[in-house]
Design a protein around this motif. Structure first.
Motif, PDB file in Angstrom:
ATOM      1  N   THR A 142       3.629  11.285  -5.623  1.00  0.00           N
ATOM      2  CA  THR A 142       3.426  10.071  -4.780  1.00  0.00           C
ATOM      3  C   THR A 142       3.134   8.895  -5.840  1.00  0.00           C
ATOM      4  OG1 THR A 142       2.355  11.456  -3.143  1.00  0.00           O
ATOM      5  CG2 THR A 142       2.171   9.405  -2.914  1.00  0.00           C
ATOM      6  N   ARG A 151       0.860  -1.159   0.076  1.00  0.00           N
ATOM      7  CA  ARG A 151      -0.130   0.002  -0.035  1.00  0.00           C
ATOM      8  C   ARG A 151       0.890   1.330   0.007  1.00  0.00           C
ATOM      9  NH1 ARG A 151      -4.876  -2.134  -1.138  1.00  0.00           N
ATOM     10  NH2 ARG A 151      -5.664  -3.480   0.440  1.00  0.00           N
ATOM     11  N   THR A 152       0.268   2.227  -0.590  1.00  0.00           N
ATOM     12  CA  THR A 152       0.788   3.595  -0.149  1.00  0.00           C
ATOM     13  C   THR A 152       0.142   4.805   0.411  1.00  0.00           C
ATOM     14  OG1 THR A 152       2.008   3.276  -2.261  1.00  0.00           O
ATOM     15  CG2 THR A 152       1.775   5.525  -1.931  1.00  0.00           C
ATOM     16  N   CYS A 172       3.715  -0.518   4.415  1.00  0.00           N
ATOM     17  CA  CYS A 172       3.348   0.536   3.637  1.00  0.00           C
ATOM     18  C   CYS A 172       4.351   1.539   3.032  1.00  0.00           C
ATOM     19  CB  CYS A 172       2.348   1.416   4.315  1.00  0.00           C
ATOM     20  SG  CYS A 172       1.096   2.231   3.555  1.00  0.00           S
ATOM     21  N   ASN A 173       4.261   1.911   1.953  1.00  0.00           N
ATOM     22  CA  ASN A 173       5.053   2.970   1.711  1.00  0.00           C
ATOM     23  C   ASN A 173       4.541   4.185   1.949  1.00  0.00           C
ATOM     24  OD1 ASN A 173       6.865   1.251   0.054  1.00  0.00           O
ATOM     25  ND2 ASN A 173       5.805   1.138  -1.568  1.00  0.00           N
ATOM     26  N   LEU A 231       5.849   6.017  -5.625  1.00  0.00           N
ATOM     27  CA  LEU A 231       5.494   5.265  -4.626  1.00  0.00           C
ATOM     28  C   LEU A 231       4.338   4.308  -5.182  1.00  0.00           C
ATOM     29  CD1 LEU A 231       5.789   7.340  -1.437  1.00  0.00           C
ATOM     30  CD2 LEU A 231       7.424   5.796  -2.565  1.00  0.00           C
TER      31      LEU A 231
END
Ligand code: NAD
Length: 262
Positions: free
Chosen positions: A77, A5-6, A29-30, A81
């Protein structure tokens, strides 16, 4: 687990934002960090989180008063990511002034950072969450979204509105089984901002830091203890979990009983 997940966390160069980044990264998570500060210190924070958790941690210095920079924050983002699965609207400016003396330019800045940035970040990321069938949005409100204190008009108004923003978006996503939108309402958290206020109190009253801490927390948290940023991060990580997919449209206090105190 949030592996793959980001998360985008606004205003996360320190304090609760950093505690939240740490908690989400610990789940795989990133995270995209954002906020102002000394570039070397921010880079040290970013790389330390990356090394600690073995995930990707980015940083973007968007000024959240500016729509084009908010758009760039989301685009960066996604590019660096991955699509935004988790949005934490955390950035804040604080002002301390009675309303008669409140500068309207400062008022507008507070609305832009504390509230409108959240509106825009949700507006820009919710479509992707719908497409992918998972999304978590958490707005950092406050006990001052529920209660009041003198000389905090911008804070009280924007924190109250962040609760409304969560409720309003939650009703628009009610038919999405795995998208939730909530506000959380922390009490006094041990952050650099709170520690500065305690230090100022100690100095202005010529009292020790210990006495100033007690005075600061008296009338807030009856236990006379701060909430830790990691505890707020843990609540947000829980809200991002599958177990929490039935919690939406709420405003959750994490205040050691402050709001139920007489
Ligand atoms: P903080 O003051 O440490 O950090 C605020 C962040 O917002 C910083 O990274 C700052 O650079 C960023 N920011 C400010 N203006 C910006 C702008 N124009 N563009 C981009 N970034 C900007 O915050 P904190 O004390 O950790 O609190 C985090 C959140 O939790 C806030 O929403 C706050 O209202 C809420 N909260 C905090 C407490 C507490 O005790 N600290 C209590 C209740 C609620």
């Amino acid at each position: 687990m949030l592996k793959g997940r980001t998360a985008l966390i606004s205003g996360s160069t320190g304090g609760i934002g950093h505690g939240t980044a740490d908690a989400l990264a610990a789940q795989g998570c990133n995270v995209m960090l954002n906020g102002f500060g000394d570039p070397d210190a921010i880079e040290a924070t970013r790389s330390a989180l990356e090394e600690k958790h073995g995930v990707k941690i980015g940083y973007h210095g968007a000024d959240l008063r500016k729509l084009d920079e908010i758009e760039d924050l989301v685009a960066a983002t996604e590019r660096e990511l991955g699509p935004v699965d988790i949005l934490v609207n955390n950035a804040v400016v604080r002002n301390f002034s009675p309303i008669e003396e409140f500068d309207p330019v400062v008022w507008q800045d507070a609305l832009d950072v504390n509230l409108t940035s959240g509106f825009n970040l949700i507006r820009l990321t919710l479509g992707g969450m719908r497409k992918r069938g998972y999304g978590r949005i958490v707005n950092l409100a406050s006990t001052l979204g529920i209660m009041a204190m003198p000389d905090r008009i911008d804070y009280i108004v924007t924190k109250t509105a962040l609760m409304g923003l969560a409720r309003g978006v939650a009703i628009e996503t009610q038919d999405e089984p795995n998208i939730t939108v909530n506000a959380i309402c922390p009490g006094a958290v041990r952050t650099p901002a709170a520690e500065t206020r305690v230090a100022n109190l100690a100095e202005s009253k010529s009292i020790s830091l210990e006495e100033a801490t007690k005075e600061f927390l008296d009338g807030r948290q009856p236990t006379d203890r701060f909430i830790e940023p990691a505890q707020v991060g843990a609540l947000i990580a829980f809200l991002c979990s599958d177990a929490a997919n039935v919690i939406t449209g709420t405003s959750i206090p994490i205040d050691d009983g402050w709001t139920i105190s007489p």
